[in-house]
Motif scaffolding. Structure first.
Motif, PDB file in Angstrom:
ATOM      1  N   ALA A 138       0.861  -1.005  -0.016  1.00 23.19           N
ATOM      2  CA  ALA A 138      -0.142   0.012   0.191  1.00 23.19           C
ATOM      3  C   ALA A 138       0.774   1.305   0.049  1.00 23.19           C
ATOM      4  O   ALA A 138       1.864   1.391   0.905  1.00 23.19           O
ATOM      5  N   THR A 139       0.422   2.096  -0.785  1.00 23.23           N
ATOM      6  CA  THR A 139       1.130   3.549  -0.811  1.00 23.23           C
ATOM      7  C   THR A 139       0.543   4.516   0.047  1.00 23.23           C
ATOM      8  O   THR A 139       1.290   5.523   0.335  1.00 23.23           O
ATOM      9  N   ASN A 140      -0.382   4.145   0.643  1.00 23.20           N
ATOM     10  CA  ASN A 140      -1.063   5.025   1.800  1.00 23.20           C
ATOM     11  C   ASN A 140      -2.090   4.158   2.581  1.00 23.20           C
ATOM     12  O   ASN A 140      -2.853   3.534   2.025  1.00 23.20           O
ATOM     13  N   LYS A 141      -2.026   4.649   3.891  1.00 25.86           N
ATOM     14  CA  LYS A 141      -2.857   3.934   4.870  1.00 25.86           C
ATOM     15  C   LYS A 141      -3.683   5.068   5.447  1.00 25.86           C
ATOM     16  O   LYS A 141      -2.983   5.746   6.378  1.00 25.86           O
ATOM     17  N   VAL A 142      -5.090   4.843   5.690  1.00 25.72           N
ATOM     18  CA  VAL A 142      -5.671   5.870   6.676  1.00 25.72           C
ATOM     19  C   VAL A 142      -6.651   5.251   7.317  1.00 25.72           C
ATOM     20  O   VAL A 142      -7.668   4.411   7.001  1.00 25.72           O
ATOM     21  N   PRO A 143      -6.641   5.380   8.691  1.00 25.45           N
ATOM     22  CA  PRO A 143      -7.530   4.774   9.638  1.00 25.45           C
ATOM     23  C   PRO A 143      -9.072   5.320   9.647  1.00 25.45           C
ATOM     24  O   PRO A 143      -9.027   6.704   9.513  1.00 25.45           O
ATOM     25  N   LEU A 144     -10.060   4.827   9.399  1.00 31.40           N
ATOM     26  CA  LEU A 144     -11.414   5.055   9.378  1.00 31.40           C
ATOM     27  C   LEU A 144     -12.126   4.283  10.064  1.00 31.40           C
ATOM     28  O   LEU A 144     -11.861   2.905  10.198  1.00 31.40           O
ATOM     29  N   PHE A 145     -13.258   4.698  10.705  1.00 34.62           N
ATOM     30  CA  PHE A 145     -14.154   3.968  11.478  1.00 34.62           C
ATOM     31  C   PHE A 145     -15.404   3.682  10.701  1.00 34.62           C
ATOM     32  O   PHE A 145     -15.904   4.654  10.128  1.00 34.62           O
ATOM     33  N   ASN A 146     -15.611   2.576  10.431  1.00 32.98           N
ATOM     34  CA  ASN A 146     -16.819   1.994   9.952  1.00 32.98           C
ATOM     35  C   ASN A 146     -17.926   1.410  10.681  1.00 32.98           C
ATOM     36  O   ASN A 146     -17.834   0.322  11.136  1.00 32.98           O
ATOM     37  N   GLY A 147     -18.580   2.374  11.453  1.00 35.57           N
ATOM     38  CA  GLY A 147     -19.420   1.881  12.647  1.00 35.57           C
ATOM     39  C   GLY A 147     -18.609   2.128  13.610  1.00 35.57           C
ATOM     40  O   GLY A 147     -17.607   2.888  14.180  1.00 35.57           O
ATOM     41  N   ALA A 148     -18.500   0.940  14.416  1.00 37.29           N
ATOM     42  CA  ALA A 148     -17.582   0.644  15.571  1.00 37.29           C
ATOM     43  C   ALA A 148     -16.139   0.053  15.191  1.00 37.29           C
ATOM     44  O   ALA A 148     -15.340  -0.152  15.923  1.00 37.29           O
ATOM     45  N   LEU A 149     -16.298  -0.532  13.781  1.00 37.78           N
ATOM     46  CA  LEU A 149     -15.125  -1.205  13.413  1.00 37.78           C
ATOM     47  C   LEU A 149     -13.849  -0.135  12.991  1.00 37.78           C
ATOM     48  O   LEU A 149     -14.260   0.613  12.473  1.00 37.78           O
ATOM     49  N   GLU A 150     -12.745  -0.414  13.503  1.00 40.50           N
ATOM     50  CA  GLU A 150     -11.505   0.556  13.353  1.00 40.50           C
ATOM     51  C   GLU A 150     -10.959  -0.113  12.083  1.00 40.50           C
ATOM     52  O   GLU A 150     -10.273  -1.003  12.207  1.00 40.50           O
ATOM     53  N   CYS A 151     -11.207   0.485  10.992  1.00 40.18           N
ATOM     54  CA  CYS A 151     -10.750   0.019   9.530  1.00 40.18           C
ATOM     55  C   CYS A 151      -9.683   0.779   9.170  1.00 40.18           C
ATOM     56  O   CYS A 151      -9.173   1.702   9.698  1.00 40.18           O
ATOM     57  N   GLU A 152      -9.138   0.267   7.874  1.00 39.41           N
ATOM     58  CA  GLU A 152      -8.137   0.975   7.294  1.00 39.41           C
ATOM     59  C   GLU A 152      -8.628   1.084   5.809  1.00 39.41           C
ATOM     60  O   GLU A 152      -9.016   0.118   5.273  1.00 39.41           O
ATOM     61  N   PHE A 153      -8.154   2.403   5.136  1.00 43.55           N
ATOM     62  CA  PHE A 153      -8.557   2.761   3.844  1.00 43.55           C
ATOM     63  C   PHE A 153      -7.122   2.761   3.296  1.00 43.55           C
ATOM     64  O   PHE A 153      -6.474   3.582   3.223  1.00 43.55           O
ATOM     65  N   ARG A 154      -7.031   1.849   2.314  1.00 42.98           N
ATOM     66  CA  ARG A 154      -5.604   1.732   1.855  1.00 42.98           C
ATOM     67  C   ARG A 154      -5.637   2.003   0.198  1.00 42.98           C
ATOM     68  O   ARG A 154      -6.546   1.712  -0.632  1.00 42.98           O
ATOM     69  N   GLN A 155      -4.449   2.568  -0.213  1.00 43.07           N
ATOM     70  CA  GLN A 155      -4.293   3.067  -1.653  1.00 43.07           C
ATOM     71  C   GLN A 155      -3.092   2.033  -2.170  1.00 43.07           C
ATOM     72  O   GLN A 155      -2.271   1.739  -1.575  1.00 43.07           O
ATOM     73  N   TYR A 156      -3.615   1.680  -3.512  1.00 44.88           N
ATOM     74  CA  TYR A 156      -2.444   0.955  -4.233  1.00 44.88           C
ATOM     75  C   TYR A 156      -2.302   1.398  -5.645  1.00 44.88           C
ATOM     76  O   TYR A 156      -3.090   1.536  -6.169  1.00 44.88           O
ATOM     77  N   GLU A 157      -1.060   1.764  -6.036  1.00 42.66           N
ATOM     78  CA  GLU A 157      -0.558   2.188  -7.241  1.00 42.66           C
ATOM     79  C   GLU A 157      -0.293   0.790  -7.972  1.00 42.66           C
ATOM     80  O   GLU A 157       0.517   0.081  -7.764  1.00 42.66           O
ATOM     81  N   ILE A 158      -1.157   0.220  -9.092  1.00 40.70           N
ATOM     82  CA  ILE A 158      -0.801  -0.748  -9.889  1.00 40.70           C
ATOM     83  C   ILE A 158      -0.114  -0.235 -11.049  1.00 40.70           C
ATOM     84  O   ILE A 158      -0.539   0.187 -11.814  1.00 40.70           O
ATOM     85  N   PHE A 159       1.323  -0.775 -10.923  1.00 39.24           N
ATOM     86  CA  PHE A 159       2.150  -0.161 -12.266  1.00 39.24           C
ATOM     87  C   PHE A 159       2.114  -1.232 -13.212  1.00 39.24           C
ATOM     88  O   PHE A 159       1.890  -2.549 -12.922  1.00 39.24           O
ATOM     89  N   ASP A 160       2.186  -0.763 -14.413  1.00 40.66           N
ATOM     90  CA  ASP A 160       1.840  -1.536 -15.774  1.00 40.66           C
ATOM     91  C   ASP A 160       3.153  -1.969 -16.362  1.00 40.66           C
ATOM     92  O   ASP A 160       3.081  -2.309 -17.587  1.00 40.66           O
ATOM     93  N   GLY A 161       4.368  -1.832 -15.568  1.00 37.27           N
ATOM     94  CA  GLY A 161       5.562  -2.222 -16.499  1.00 37.27           C
ATOM     95  C   GLY A 161       6.156  -1.124 -16.882  1.00 37.27           C
ATOM     96  O   GLY A 161       7.570  -1.135 -17.012  1.00 37.27           O
ATOM     97  N   LYS A 162       5.768   0.210 -16.714  1.00 35.30           N
ATOM     98  CA  LYS A 162       6.301   1.452 -17.209  1.00 35.30           C
ATOM     99  C   LYS A 162       7.282   1.578 -15.970  1.00 35.30           C
ATOM    100  O   LYS A 162       8.525   2.219 -16.349  1.00 35.30           O
ATOM    101  N   TYR A 163       7.020   1.298 -14.884  1.00 41.41           N
ATOM    102  CA  TYR A 163       7.900   1.558 -13.764  1.00 41.41           C
ATOM    103  C   TYR A 163       9.057   0.869 -13.621  1.00 41.41           C
ATOM    104  O   TYR A 163      10.360   1.280 -13.616  1.00 41.41           O
ATOM    105  N   LYS A 164       8.960  -0.345 -14.197  1.00 44.54           N
ATOM    106  CA  LYS A 164      10.115  -1.351 -14.330  1.00 44.54           C
ATOM    107  C   LYS A 164      10.834  -0.855 -15.517  1.00 44.54           C
ATOM    108  O   LYS A 164      12.161  -0.653 -15.458  1.00 44.54           O
ATOM    109  N   GLU A 165      10.139  -0.525 -16.460  1.00 41.24           N
ATOM    110  CA  GLU A 165      10.949   0.037 -17.542  1.00 41.24           C
ATOM    111  C   GLU A 165      11.867   1.315 -17.248  1.00 41.24           C
ATOM    112  O   GLU A 165      13.154   1.490 -17.729  1.00 41.24           O
TER     113      GLU A 165
END
Length: 496
Positions: free
Chosen positions: A354-381
């Motif tokens: 994950a490139t970003n992790k944000v704590p968030l509450f969904n009701g009483a549940l302490e969740c996390e909202f995570r961001q994922y950058e999905i590279f298509d090979g350009k990063y490897k190149e």
């Protein structure tokens, strides 16, 4: 003479405070301060109406009318009774009191509510011999008293029913995502309609609907039948009608929002909800499991809320998240995904960093909202290109004079090329060394999928659609006359 600004408090979910503060800034509020599950600000009556009508991440808007300290219930009673209640309440109106208490001195919130109610009733009885009645459901005036140790704040609740109840939801699936949380997730991702948005597990369609409203900048309050401030003694009907009918900030949306789900019933419910919200042309629904998700043709973002195994059961929870990771890696390259979930072991199964992790509450549940950058090979190149560039630079050395020269062996000098020796050491395996998430004693529990309930004929609850409000381009205020019609009528009067 313009109205003096007054203090207000916008309540929200923990984790959405900064998003709400940004919304208030855009709305033109002043004196914005972030607290826990709330943001305080100041403004006039118009700002209060706009806050209720326009804010996407607020649960309710409170207007404090008195701050005081009290060490016992009798002091609370005296302070409340000292308020000039004719400014807020009539004897022919109903009221209710909601108490939130964090104090060693006051341990029962209901007892505090009763003392506030008694003080108000006694005030009117002593003044006129009559009293307003208490009504728990949909009172004319809803009061909120907040006590933190000995600090007390009495407020008028200007919203009434929670602002997450937009008014477009016709039906819901099991454990639907809260509308305020859904809007907060979208705003937190930074998406504002600049590309396609996909929710591959959309359920009743909350994320796609909130995304469409954000993309078109449609105020979430347009679907509400009423707000609590409409019953206040100082309610300004004309001012609110102007806010209600002003659609000048709405905009065109040139992309699409896609919602997928493998449940036929959820797909039907989402279709009805999307139609009720008036965003059918912006949202495309499809009955499709995530396993069949394919690479989008256009630049896209995924925002989704998969099951956690808490309120919605699934036969193979970890397998579900493993499949999500596999689909993202192979069918969403070059794009960004945001996932809200609860269990660390579920995130581990996705298999992406994950490139970003944000704590968030969904009701009483302490969740996390995570961001994922999905590279298509350009990063490897890019990395490979960088390595090649670094190899090219090794062919040059700087001379004493600072000039770069081509590095070659001296005449007659031969250099033998020797390949790098292969690494023969043991490679450390991490897969089995990871520690599972440690729960507190109160949280420890064995995860067992919930058994599917079989309904017999006649047992299933029949959902009845609410009365749906139709909104055309010229919205009608509660007076029954549209904004343009009223303007034309006023213009004719001036000519006469």
């Amino acid at each position: 003479m313009s109205e003096q600004p007054f203090e207000m408090i916008a309540k929200t979910f923990q984790g959405l405070e900064e998003v709400l503060a940004k919304e208030l800034t855009s709305l033109g509020a002043n004196d914005i301060e972030i607290g826990r599950r709330m943001v305080s600000f100041s403004g006039d009556k118009e700002m209060m109406y706009k806050a209720n009508f326009c804010l996407r991440t607020a649960i309710r808007i409170l207007k404090p009318i008195k701050h005081f300290t009290a060490k016992n219930a009798d002091e609370v009673y005296e302070q409340i009774k000292a308020i000039h209640w004719e400014d807020y309440l009539d004897t022919d109106k109903t009221f209710a009191v909601d108490a939130v208490v964090f104090s060693e001195e006051f341990r029962h919130s209901k007892f505090v509510s009763y003392k506030v109610k008694d003080a108000i009733v006694d005030y009117f009885r002593e003044k006129s011999g009559d009293r307003p009645n208490v009504r728990i459901n949909k009172p004319d005036v809803l009061l909120n008293i907040h006590i933190a140790e000995t600090k007390c704040t009495l407020s008028l609740d200007s919203s009434g029913e929670s602002l997450h109840r937009r008014g477009y939801r016709q039906e819901a699936v099991e454990a639907p995502l809260n509308e305020v949380l859904a809007a907060g997730m979208i705003l937190m991702s930074g998406w504002n309609g600049e590309c396609d948005l996909i929710d591959p597990m959309c359920g009743s369609g909350t994320i796609p609907i909130e995304a469409a409203l954000i993309a078109r900048n449609i105020a979430p309050g347009v679907f509400r039948k009423e707000f609590a401030f409409e019953k206040w003694v100082d309610f300004d009907q004309e001012l609110f009608d102007n806010i209600y009918n002003d659609d000048s900030q709405e905009r065109e949306f040139k992309h699409k929002i896609y919602g997928y789900d493998n449940n036929p019933q959820a797909n039907e419910i989402a279709t009805r909800n999307i139609k009720a919200a008036g965003v059918s042309k912006d949202v495309i629904l499809k009955l499709q499991p995530f396993q069949q998700f394919e690479q989008p043709k256009e630049k896209s973002i995924i925002i989704t809320n998969p099951p956690y195994g808490e309120r919605i059961s699934t036969n193979d929870l970890l397998g579900l998240y493993s499949m999500i990771g596999e689909r993202l890696k192979h069918a969403f390259t070059g794009n960004t995904a945001w996932i809200l979930s609860y269990r660390e072991e579920c995130f581990d199964q996705i298999g992406l960093k994950a490139t970003n992790k944000v704590p968030l509450f969904n009701g009483a549940l302490e969740c996390e909202f995570r961001q994922y950058e999905i590279f298509d090979g350009k990063y490897k190149e890019f990395r490979e290109g960088g390595d090649e560039l670094s190899r090219e630079r090794k062919e040059y050395r700087t001379s004493a004079s600072g000039e770069q020269r081509d590095f070659r062996p001296a005449p007659g000098e031969r250099r033998e090329f020797r390949p790098r020796e292969r690494f023969n050491g043991e490679r450390k395996e991490f897969n089995g060394d990871r520690k599972p998430r440690e729960f507190r004693d109160s949280e420890k529990r064995e995860f067992r999928p919930r058994e599917r309930r079989e309904f017999k004929e006649g047992d299933r609850k029949e959902f009845k659609s609410r009365e749906r409000r139709e909104f055309s381009k010229e919205r009608e205020p509660r007076s029954g006359e549209s904004y343009p019609e009223r303007k034309r009528r006023e213009f004719k009067k001036k000519e006469e």
